[in-house]
Every structure is written in C-alpha cells, then in structure tokens.
Design a protein around this motif. Structure first.
Motif, mmCIF file in Angstrom:
data_model
loop_
_atom_site.group_PDB
_atom_site.id
_atom_site.type_symbol
_atom_site.label_atom_id
_atom_site.label_comp_id
_atom_site.label_asym_id
_atom_site.label_seq_id
_atom_site.Cartn_x
_atom_site.Cartn_y
_atom_site.Cartn_z
ATOM 1 N N ARG A 27 0.819 -1.208 0.000
ATOM 2 C CA ARG A 27 0.000 0.000 0.000
ATOM 3 C C ARG A 27 0.859 1.268 0.000
ATOM 4 N NH1 ARG A 27 -5.162 1.595 3.848
ATOM 5 N NH2 ARG A 27 -5.504 3.608 2.845
ATOM 6 N N ILE A 78 -9.094 -0.230 -2.322
ATOM 7 C CA ILE A 78 -8.375 -0.712 -1.143
ATOM 8 C C ILE A 78 -9.426 -1.179 -0.142
ATOM 9 C CG2 ILE A 78 -6.884 -0.106 0.810
ATOM 10 C CD1 ILE A 78 -5.680 2.108 -0.986
ATOM 11 N N ILE A 85 -5.785 -4.921 -2.244
ATOM 12 C CA ILE A 85 -5.555 -3.738 -3.063
ATOM 13 C C ILE A 85 -5.741 -4.163 -4.514
ATOM 14 C CG2 ILE A 85 -3.933 -1.921 -3.734
ATOM 15 C CD1 ILE A 85 -2.327 -2.567 -1.201
#
Length: 149
Positions: A27, A78, A85
C-alpha cells in the motif's frame, strides 16, 4: 467478432511476515520493489495522487520473459478489512494484448494471493501466465525483505 468476457488467473505465495506488514508494504512502500527486485522492476514514477490512496497513479518499467515493458496503473480499490488492493492498468504494453487488466493482491496470515482479471483483445490472446512467476517471486522477495527490516 466473438463476444469476449473477462477471465481470471490466480497466483499464490506463502509468506512468513505478518499479513498487516505485507499489505502495508504494497500500500505505502511499493516503490521499494525497484530496490528489492531490480532484475524485474527497473523503474517507477508517481504520476498523480498520494501513496497508499485510491486513485494513486504510477508508471512502472519492468521486465517479463526478458522483454522490457511499461504499464501505467492506478489503485482502483483498497479494502483494509480484507487486506486487499486492486491495481487497474490504464495504459501500457499489457493493453496491447488485453482490453482491460486488473491485479488484486489479497493478504492473509501466511499467504499472498494475486488475482488477475483481464479481458482478451482477441480469441488468440494467451492468458497472462508469464505474470504468475513474476508475482510469486516478487512476493517471496518482499516477504524476505520484510522479515529482515
């Protein structure tokens, strides 16, 4: 012309580091892939948005099957609860073979699962099987890196 629908391909890799740590790497620190796996990822550039947020757009330079390629992708979704993701390819070499291409990483304790959802440009377009060893090796290298750092 035949009506082509989306297909999917799944690749999984065992991981030893905590799922949260692995998920947060992809992320927030995914650019470090260029340092961790330079044989496959040769460059990354943030084009718009903010790291770790939906809408973040990056251009990647990478090598698959010995061929240098590029892709512009954005974080399409997300899900913190599911630790997933989704990256959607906006432009690049992949879209020469596929009308659309998305990769979703879902992380659970002990496992990183990559799901590719794609729509072939033609009936003769092969599934993106060359990306399976790429993401398995990537997951293994990131896991090893995270266990040391």
């Amino acid at each position: 012309m035949a009506n082509l629908t989306a297909d999917s391909l799944v690749a999984s890799a065992a991981i030893k580091c905590p799922a949260d740590k692995f998920f947060n790497f992809f992320r927030y620190k995914m650019n470090e892939i260029v340092k961790i796996f330079p044989a496959a990822f040769t460059g990354v550039q943030l084009l718009e948005g903010e790291e770790g947020t939906v809408g973040c757009v990056k251009r990647w330079n990478y090598i698959v099957g010995g061929i240098p390629l590029s892709a512009t992708e954005k974080i399409a979704a997300i899900d913190e609860g599911a630790k997933s993701i989704t990256f959607a390819v906006l432009e690049g070499d992949l879209l020469l073979l596929y009308k659309s291409f998305e990769a979703t990483l879902t992380v659970s304790e002990g496992l990183a699962k990559w799901t590719f959802v794609f729509e072939k440009a033609t009936l003769l377009t092969p599934p993106p099987e060359l990306y399976v060893p790429l993401v398995i090796t990537l997951s293994t290298l990131v896991d090893a890196f995270l266990l040391l750092n």
